[in-house]
Each structure stands twice: as C-alpha cells, then as structure tokens.
Write a protein that holds these residues in place. Structure first.
Motif, PDB file in Angstrom:
ATOM      1  N   ASN A 165      30.292   6.153 108.692  1.00  0.00           N
ATOM      2  CA  ASN A 165      31.478   6.976 109.377  1.00  0.00           C
ATOM      3  C   ASN A 165      32.680   6.893 108.621  1.00  0.00           C
ATOM      4  OD1 ASN A 165      31.710   4.446 109.748  1.00  0.00           O
ATOM      5  ND2 ASN A 165      32.147   4.362 111.992  1.00  0.00           N
ATOM      6  N   ASP A 169      38.009  12.174 111.966  1.00  0.00           N
ATOM      7  CA  ASP A 169      38.232  11.672 113.391  1.00  0.00           C
ATOM      8  C   ASP A 169      37.335  12.242 114.172  1.00  0.00           C
ATOM      9  OD1 ASP A 169      40.090   9.835 112.631  1.00  0.00           O
ATOM     10  OD2 ASP A 169      41.742  11.184 113.322  1.00  0.00           O
ATOM     11  N   LYS A 206      40.003  14.166 125.279  1.00  0.00           N
ATOM     12  CA  LYS A 206      40.860  14.915 126.271  1.00  0.00           C
ATOM     13  C   LYS A 206      40.111  15.322 127.399  1.00  0.00           C
ATOM     14  CE  LYS A 206      44.311  14.983 123.125  1.00  0.00           C
ATOM     15  NZ  LYS A 206      45.000  13.893 122.737  1.00  0.00           N
ATOM     16  N   LYS A 249      41.981   9.929 125.362  1.00  0.00           N
ATOM     17  CA  LYS A 249      43.145  10.299 124.343  1.00  0.00           C
ATOM     18  C   LYS A 249      42.409  10.923 123.315  1.00  0.00           C
ATOM     19  CE  LYS A 249      45.909   7.049 125.921  1.00  0.00           C
ATOM     20  NZ  LYS A 249      47.091   7.372 126.728  1.00  0.00           N
ATOM     21  N   VAL A 250      41.148  10.894 122.970  1.00  0.00           N
ATOM     22  CA  VAL A 250      40.545  11.664 121.971  1.00  0.00           C
ATOM     23  C   VAL A 250      39.951  13.036 122.412  1.00  0.00           C
ATOM     24  CG1 VAL A 250      39.047  11.437 120.051  1.00  0.00           C
ATOM     25  CG2 VAL A 250      40.309   9.650 120.583  1.00  0.00           C
ATOM     26  N   MET A 276      31.268   8.278 124.479  1.00  0.00           N
ATOM     27  CA  MET A 276      31.826   9.443 123.957  1.00  0.00           C
ATOM     28  C   MET A 276      30.542  10.482 123.563  1.00  0.00           C
ATOM     29  SD  MET A 276      34.788   8.564 123.106  1.00  0.00           S
ATOM     30  CE  MET A 276      35.471   9.492 121.749  1.00  0.00           C
ATOM     31  N   ALA A 312      39.346   6.321 124.835  1.00  0.00           N
ATOM     32  CA  ALA A 312      38.968   7.043 123.823  1.00  0.00           C
ATOM     33  C   ALA A 312      38.658   8.409 124.371  1.00  0.00           C
ATOM     34  CB  ALA A 312      38.049   6.745 123.007  1.00  0.00           C
ATOM     35  N   LEU A 331      34.339   4.147 107.621  1.00  0.00           N
ATOM     36  CA  LEU A 331      35.114   2.952 107.719  1.00  0.00           C
ATOM     37  C   LEU A 331      35.327   2.190 106.347  1.00  0.00           C
ATOM     38  CD1 LEU A 331      34.208   0.875 111.003  1.00  0.00           C
ATOM     39  CD2 LEU A 331      36.140   2.213 110.617  1.00  0.00           C
ATOM     40  N   MET A 366      29.511   3.590 117.080  1.00  0.00           N
ATOM     41  CA  MET A 366      29.280   2.213 116.321  1.00  0.00           C
ATOM     42  C   MET A 366      29.388   0.927 117.074  1.00  0.00           C
ATOM     43  SD  MET A 366      30.234   1.633 112.401  1.00  0.00           S
ATOM     44  CE  MET A 366      30.204   0.318 111.745  1.00  0.00           C
ATOM     45  N   ARG A 369      33.475  11.230 113.589  1.00  0.00           N
ATOM     46  CA  ARG A 369      33.392   9.937 114.243  1.00  0.00           C
ATOM     47  C   ARG A 369      33.107   9.922 115.753  1.00  0.00           C
ATOM     48  NH1 ARG A 369      38.374   7.104 110.924  1.00  0.00           N
ATOM     49  NH2 ARG A 369      37.021   6.251 109.018  1.00  0.00           N
ATOM     50  N   THR A 370      33.557  10.967 116.426  1.00  0.00           N
ATOM     51  CA  THR A 370      33.389  10.787 117.639  1.00  0.00           C
ATOM     52  C   THR A 370      31.598  11.150 118.005  1.00  0.00           C
ATOM     53  OG1 THR A 370      33.780  13.454 118.109  1.00  0.00           O
ATOM     54  CG2 THR A 370      35.727  11.952 118.234  1.00  0.00           C
ATOM     55  N   ARG A 419      30.918   1.611 125.359  1.00  0.00           N
ATOM     56  CA  ARG A 419      32.004   2.338 124.957  1.00  0.00           C
ATOM     57  C   ARG A 419      31.893   3.290 124.071  1.00  0.00           C
ATOM     58  NH1 ARG A 419      36.398  -1.300 122.027  1.00  0.00           N
ATOM     59  NH2 ARG A 419      34.801  -1.476 120.665  1.00  0.00           N
ATOM     60  N   ALA A 420      30.571   2.996 123.004  1.00  0.00           N
ATOM     61  CA  ALA A 420      30.331   3.847 122.206  1.00  0.00           C
ATOM     62  C   ALA A 420      29.664   5.197 122.935  1.00  0.00           C
ATOM     63  CB  ALA A 420      29.327   3.368 121.132  1.00  0.00           C
ATOM     64  N   ARG A 444      28.773   1.191 106.928  1.00  0.00           N
ATOM     65  CA  ARG A 444      30.085   1.634 107.305  1.00  0.00           C
ATOM     66  C   ARG A 444      30.626   2.784 106.406  1.00  0.00           C
ATOM     67  NH1 ARG A 444      33.275  -2.818 108.936  1.00  0.00           N
ATOM     68  NH2 ARG A 444      34.725  -2.420 107.121  1.00  0.00           N
ATOM     69  N   PHE A 465      29.574  -3.025 116.514  1.00  0.00           N
ATOM     70  CA  PHE A 465      29.844  -4.051 115.656  1.00  0.00           C
ATOM     71  C   PHE A 465      29.255  -5.430 115.734  1.00  0.00           C
ATOM     72  CE2 PHE A 465      33.120  -0.900 115.785  1.00  0.00           C
ATOM     73  CZ  PHE A 465      33.604  -0.679 114.355  1.00  0.00           C
TER      74      PHE A 465
END
Lengths: 245, 249
Positions: free
Chosen positions: A51, A76, A110, A107-108, A156, A104, A53, A84, A79-80, A152-153, A48, A86
């Motif tokens: 990145n 930020d 774009k 929003k991250v 990115m 993400a 966290l 990660m 991290r992209t 999801r990870a 952790r 969990f």
C-alpha cells in the motif's frame, strides 16, 4: 481468478542496503497468504510496499488492475481498498473507539455520520467488542486494541487486508482472541496477506505459505508442504529454530 | 552555613526600617486610590493585548511549524530564517521596528489599530517564532505509527495532519504553550515604548505613571500582585487540562 495483488520484480533499498531483491508474487482474490521468515528477511517491508507506506525503489505493484506504483496513481483512493493492521495497533489515542472507526469513513469516504456509525457498530460486533464503543484506546487491553484496529480497517469495506505481525506485540494469553477474529475473516472469504510468526495459525488458515529470507522468496506452496516438508535447507533451518522456541 | 544565613536574615529583620518600607511599598491609601482603574483599565488592557498576540502568534506559529516540516525547500528555509531571526532579537527591537521603523521608512505606513496594533503585531511576530518551535516539537513527538495508520486508511497528508497529528500534538504541548502565554503577558509591558494614551495603558505603564506621580512605590506592588492573580490561575487551569488529557491518552 483475478489477482488482488500482483507484484512484479520489486526492489527496495534502504540507503545501500538492498532489503528486497526482486520479488515476484501474486495474491488471488479470496486467497489467504501467510508470509514467514526470519527477522530482517524483508517480509514486513514487502507488505508495507503493497500500500506504498514504503516507497519501492523499483518494480510494479498492481492492486485489482490498478498500478499503485504509477506516479500518477490515486494512492489515497487505492488505500481505502486495502485494510492494514499493524503490530503496534496504532489506534488514535485522542479518539474513542466509535470515532476511531468513523473518522476515515466520514472524512475519506464521505459517508454521512449516521451511516458511518451504523457501519462502526456492525464491524465492532464482528470483532466482539460492541460494549467498548465509547471507551478510549488506553482503557483497552492489547488484544482488544488490536481487534478494534481490525474493525477500523473493516469499516472501510476493504477488498483485502494486510496484517503486519498482528500478534507479535501481544501477551501470549491475548493472542488467541485476535487470531479468532482473523479466522472469522478467513471464513468470510476476505483476501488476506499476513506476515506472521504464528505457524499453527498459518498451517490452519493459509491457502499458501511464502517463506522469505534475505530479501527473496525462497519457497512457497501449500502450508502442509512448506511448513512440514520444505525443499530448501534455509526453510528447514528456520522451521527448526521456530519449533525450538 | 545555615547559622550564618539565619543571622543575616535576623539582622535584616531587626535593622530594617519597617515603617518606611510599609509606607513606600504597601501603602493602603495608595492602593485604594488605584482602584478600580488598575483592574477595569490596566489589567483589562494587559489581558486583551496578550490574548490578541497569543491568537495571532499561534496562527503564525502553526503556519511556520508546517513550513519548517515541509518537504519544499524554500518553505523550510523561510521558516528557519524567520524563527532564528525573531528568537535572536530582543522583543523590544521588534516592537520599535514595527512601531517607528516602518513608519519612518514608508511614508504613511500605519498598522491597523494604531500603536496598540503595532504592539500586538510585534508580539505576535515574536511569539510566533517561539511557538513555532514548540508546535514543531509537538508534531514530531506524535509517533510515526499514527501517520501510517491514518495514511493506510486513505487519508491525505493534510487530512492526517489536521485530524490525527495536530490534535495529539497540541495535547502534548499545552504546558510549554502556557509558558509562552505567560511570557507574552509579561512582554505586553513593553508596549509603553510605542507611546500610550490614558485609555491604552497596560499594567506596568499604569503602575509606573502612578508611582512617578505620587513618588511612592506601592503601585508596583499592586501591579505585581495583579500579574500573579492572572498567571497563577492560568498555571492551575493548565494543570487541570493536562490531567484531563491524560485520561484519553
């Protein structure tokens, strides 16, 4: 080979408790490293910190040449690059699978919505869950949720993936499907750092196994060495305990 | 014990002067005369005042909740002070303070919207204090892992708050937030203290004026029924929303 992750003299305190006592550690690009050790050994905290966290108390962590522990670092953005996964999946329960995979991205990163959805469909196929695209997380089994979390990870397009005991919260019969997906990532050459209790998996896919205990790296090396014939008594004791279970 | 209660109720039923009660509280003629104004004017005003106070109060509450959870100390101190102050005072005091106190202290001070504006402002300020605590509790009820997942995907703190935490927090606090709304509906009855014109009366003031005018208590009964007609569907609607939200959790 360039180092994807480079950790120098990492210390971490929780109050007065020193959980990481000076870790030096590297993960090369394309390398698969499994971190094992008894609970409370600091392995999750180490992961952790990578990145941020978890905020390191002192020491340096360099991600692909960028110091993520620098106060001015664009955490930020870095991290992209670091996917990660969990133990508790942590899917967003108010969003369906598609939105979990695109939020993400749009929003991250774009990315335009069309492109984000196309990427989502691709990664969902990679984890074998294309038919669940409109479901909400609550309707999925634990194994399926964890596969969506991996997707999801991946959406990115990270350069590396961190896994924090990804199968520990799963019923035994659901562990296999998640490990299968992870094997797929290994085949594709993903850089991976995996904190795990799955010794068979570690032996099979790891380029290197790191054994941690009481906040330090006790021993590391190729899996057939560390997991079969470790040098230290501490590692031997740990392996006997795991096998006894 | 039950026998005693039964005897008591029986005695009340037998001894009560039902004609008198009927005439004073359930007088059909009086009821007819109150329509349609009790709906088109009084209930309408109550709903408008409530809606405005709720919307402004909610916006204020969100800002206060975020300030209270902020890492910046002066923000936290301000939010705590504000919340404790306005939760500790009777709403009536706040209304009078805004409506009369400020204009006395500062010559020419006028709230936009006149007396109604002062009432809405006062209730927003009070409602904001209560709802801030509700929102804060909702935010804190969202599991820590949600923030970690969002941050690990590269979302900033504020992006995480607005895209991930708040949508989940609001689902959690729909029931308590509705309670606040129902409280606000009832608190609009305090607006009378600021003075009213025939067009700005809300339900309670309207009913009270009719009652005094004709010396009959039926208008209060009508007002009570209209209040319930507003609040009961609201609670039912919330029940439905909660069920729907439960599907996606």
């Amino acid at each position: 080979m360039t180092a994807a992750i480079e950790i120098r003299d990492l210390h971490k305190y929780f109050g007065d408790l020193e959980v990481l006592k000076g870790i030096d550690f590297e993960v090369a690009e394309g390398e698969v490293v499994c971190v094992i050790g008894p609970s409370g050994s600091g392995k999750s905290t180490l992961l952790r910190c990578v990145n941020r966290l978890e905020e390191p108390t002192s020491g340096t962590i360099i991600i692909e040449g960028n110091d993520i522990t620098d106060p001015d670092a664009d955490v930020d953005r870095l991290r992209t690059k670091i996917g990660m996964v969990f133990q508790q999946f942590n899917l967003f329960p108010h969003l369906n699978v598609l939105r979990n995979l695109t939020i993400a991205q749009t929003k991250v990163l774009k990315r335009p919505r069309d492109e984000a959805e196309e990427v989502a469909r691709q990664v969902l196929e990679r984890v074998g869950l294309s038919e669940k695209i409109d479901e909400y997380p609550i309707r999925l089994s634990g194994g399926q949720q964890q596969r969506v979390a991996i997707a999801r990870a991946l959406a990115m397009n990270p350069d590396m993936m961190l896994f924090d005991e990804p199968t520990s919260a799963l019923d035994p019969e659901l562990i296999g499907e998640v490990l299968d997906v992870m094997r797929g990532l290994v085949r594709d050459g993903m850089t991976m750092m995996v904190v795990t209790h799955e010794m068979t998996f570690a032996r099979e896919v790891a380029d290197r196994v790191v054994f941690m205990d009481e906040g330090i790296v006790v021993e590391q090396g190729p899996p057939h060495h560390i997991l079969v014939n470790p040098e230290t008594e501490r590692a031997r004791r740990f392996l006997r305990m795991v096998e006894a279970k | 014990m039950y026998a005693l209660a039964a005897t008591f109720i029986a005695a009340v039923v037998l001894l009560a002067d039902w004609d008198r009660i009927g005439f004073n509280f359930f007088n059909l003629e009086v009821m007819r005369d109150m329509f349609p104004e009790v709906i088109t004017l009084a209930a309408r005003n109550t709903v408008i005042y409530t809606a405005l106070s709720f919307v402004f109060g909610l916006a204020l509450a969100l800002a206060l909740a975020l300030m209270k959870l902020s890492t910046i100390r002066p923000y936290r101190a301000f939010a705590i002070g504000y919340i404790e102050l306005f939760r500790g005072l009777p709403a009536l005091i706040t209304l009078i303070f805004i409506g009369f106190g400020l204009p006395i202290a500062f010559d020419g001070f006028r709230t936009p919207g006149g007396r109604v504006g002062a009432g809405v402002l006062g209730l927003s300020i009070v409602g904001g204090a209560y709802m801030a605590e509700t929102i804060r509790a909702g935010i804190e009820a969202v599991p820590r892992g949600q923030v970690e997942a969002a941050r690990s995907l590269g979302m900033s703190k504020s992006r995480t708050m607005f895209s991930i935490v708040l949508p989940q927090a609001f689902r959690i606090i729909i029931p308590p937030l509705t309670n606040e709304l129902v409280l606000l509906i009832k608190d609009t009855s305090l607006f009378f203290v600021l003075g009213t014109t025939p067009m700005t009366k809300e339900l309670t003031k309207f009913a009270r004026d009719v009652m005094i005018d004709i010396r009959n208590a039926t208008p209060l009964t009508v007002a009570a029924i209209v209040y319930l007609l507003i609040t009961l569907p609201l609670t039912y609607l919330v029940h439905r929303l909660e069920k729907r939200a439960a599907v996606s959790r």
